[in-house]
Write an enzyme that holds these catalytic residues in place. Structure first.
Site, short mmCIF file in Angstrom:
data_model
loop_
_atom_site.label_atom_id
_atom_site.label_comp_id
_atom_site.label_asym_id
_atom_site.label_seq_id
_atom_site.Cartn_x
_atom_site.Cartn_y
_atom_site.Cartn_z
CB SER A 1 -11.14 -6.77 0.25
OG SER A 1 -10.14 -7.41 -0.48
CB THR B 1 -4.05 -8.15 5.21
OG1 THR B 1 -4.55 -9.25 4.47
CG2 THR B 1 -2.76 -8.54 5.88
CB THR C 1 -4.60 -5.49 -0.86
OG1 THR C 1 -4.34 -6.86 -0.55
CG2 THR C 1 -3.96 -4.59 0.17
CG ASP C 2 -7.47 -10.27 -1.84
OD1 ASP C 2 -6.25 -10.00 -1.89
OD2 ASP C 2 -7.91 -11.29 -1.28
#
Ligand code: ASP
Length: 322
Positions: A55, A12, A88-89
């Site tokens: 990710s 993101t 971030t996942d």
């Protein structure tokens, strides 16, 4: 002047919003390339696009490529610190993979963003600036791989994403962050007591991750066994217990010398062999299940994948986890 190598991998932090639909998607050009001035005059930041991936598309293959690029930078002495931007996942998995496999004496810092670059209150630039400042700090060296988000510094081993959208999503349950950024100052106030390093170059094994639940069916473990995995990680109940119905299937893994690693599905605390009843932790451990205190399921999976490259000896493996 400090030299920071900034490696972009996507997420993101480098995405933008479709003005008609409001959907968030990868940008054609990485917007992070336009912000060199953010970092101050005491640093030269050299940026490179490794990938432009959300990710959830990151696998062990990309993690290994990141490790190789960082190792090259360390060998050639081209940087005093490394910053990686990442979705971030799965950031916590990449961070832990790098933490276990890199032998880095310079700071290695991962960061990302919860809001796309063009949204109101975008957190990407602040996180990127904080990550670069952390990587410039002498104190950040020899602390293992770090995750910097929302003005906090976390050790890779325990940090996890805890909120789907909020900018304060990255937390370290039970132990807390190891430092903070206040304005442009980096402050560390604790350190992991021990670090681990496993020199592996490739990951060739398969380790699925299951989560236990009340009334868990044995068919799930049977189906995973049919996949012919090289090991299994289970997020068990409470302190480390499983429903009795799954025990016969679990035994199959152990009889076939497939390591079974157990963590707790509870958010805080550590898995332990406390309970002596059918499916209780005490009996699971006696049967050969390996307890991984303090690790989450995804982190225990990363560690087991790495260890499988080094040993098949259950005792040695258990020692590395406990
Ligand atoms: N889905 C995004 C990713 O992990 C989330 C983010 O980067 O914050 O790529």
């Amino acid at each position: 002047m400090k030299r920071i190598l900034l490696l972009h991998t996507g997420g993101t932090i480098s995405m933008s919003t479709d003005q008609t639909t409001g959907d968030v998607r990868p940008s054609s050009e990485n917007p992070l390339h336009h912000y060199q001035h953010l970092f101050g005059e005491a640093v030269h930041v050299k940026a490179e696009d490794l990938f432009q991936l959300p990710s959830p598309h990151i696998t062990l293959k990309e993690m290994t490529a990141m490790k190789e690029r960082i190792e090259r930078a360390i060998e050639t002495g081209e940087a005093d610190g490394i910053v990686l931007t990442h979705g971030t996942d799965t950031l916590e998995e990449t961070a832990y993979f790098l933490d276990l496999t890199l032998h880095a004496s310079i700071p290695v810092v991962l960061t990302g963003a919860m809001r796309p670059a063009d949204s109101i209150g975008a957190d990407g630039l602040l996180n990127l600036q904080a990550a670069v400042w952390t990587a410039m700090s002498e104190e950040a060296a020899d602390k293992g791989v770090l995750v910097v988000m929302n003005e906090e510094i976390h050790a890779a081993r325990h940090v996890t994403k805890t909120h789907t959208t909020n900018v304060a999503t990255f937390r370290t349950p039970t132990f807390g962050p190891i430092g903070i950024l206040a304005k442009n100052h980096v402050h560390f106030f604790q350190k992991l007591v021990e670090r681990e390093h496993f020199p592996v170059d490739t990951i060739r094994h398969t380790v699925p991750l299951l989560k236990a639940y009340a009334g868990m069916e044995s068919q799930l473990l049977e189906a995973v066994f049919q996949m012919k995995p090289d090991g299994l990680v289970i997020e068990a109940l409470g302190a480390g217990n499983l429903p009795p119905a799954v025990l016969p299937s679990l035994k199959k893994f152990l009889e076939n010398d497939l390591p079974v690693v157990l963590v707790s599905r509870a958010f805080n605390g550590i898995a332990q062999d406390i309970y002596d009843y059918e499916g209780g932790g005490r009996q699971l451990k006696q049967a050969g299940v390996i307890f991984a205190p303090g690790l989450s399921g995804p982190k225990a999976r990363i560690k087991l994948l790495i260890l499988l490259e080094q040993t098949k000896d259950p005792k040695e493996m258990a020692n590395c986890f406990e």
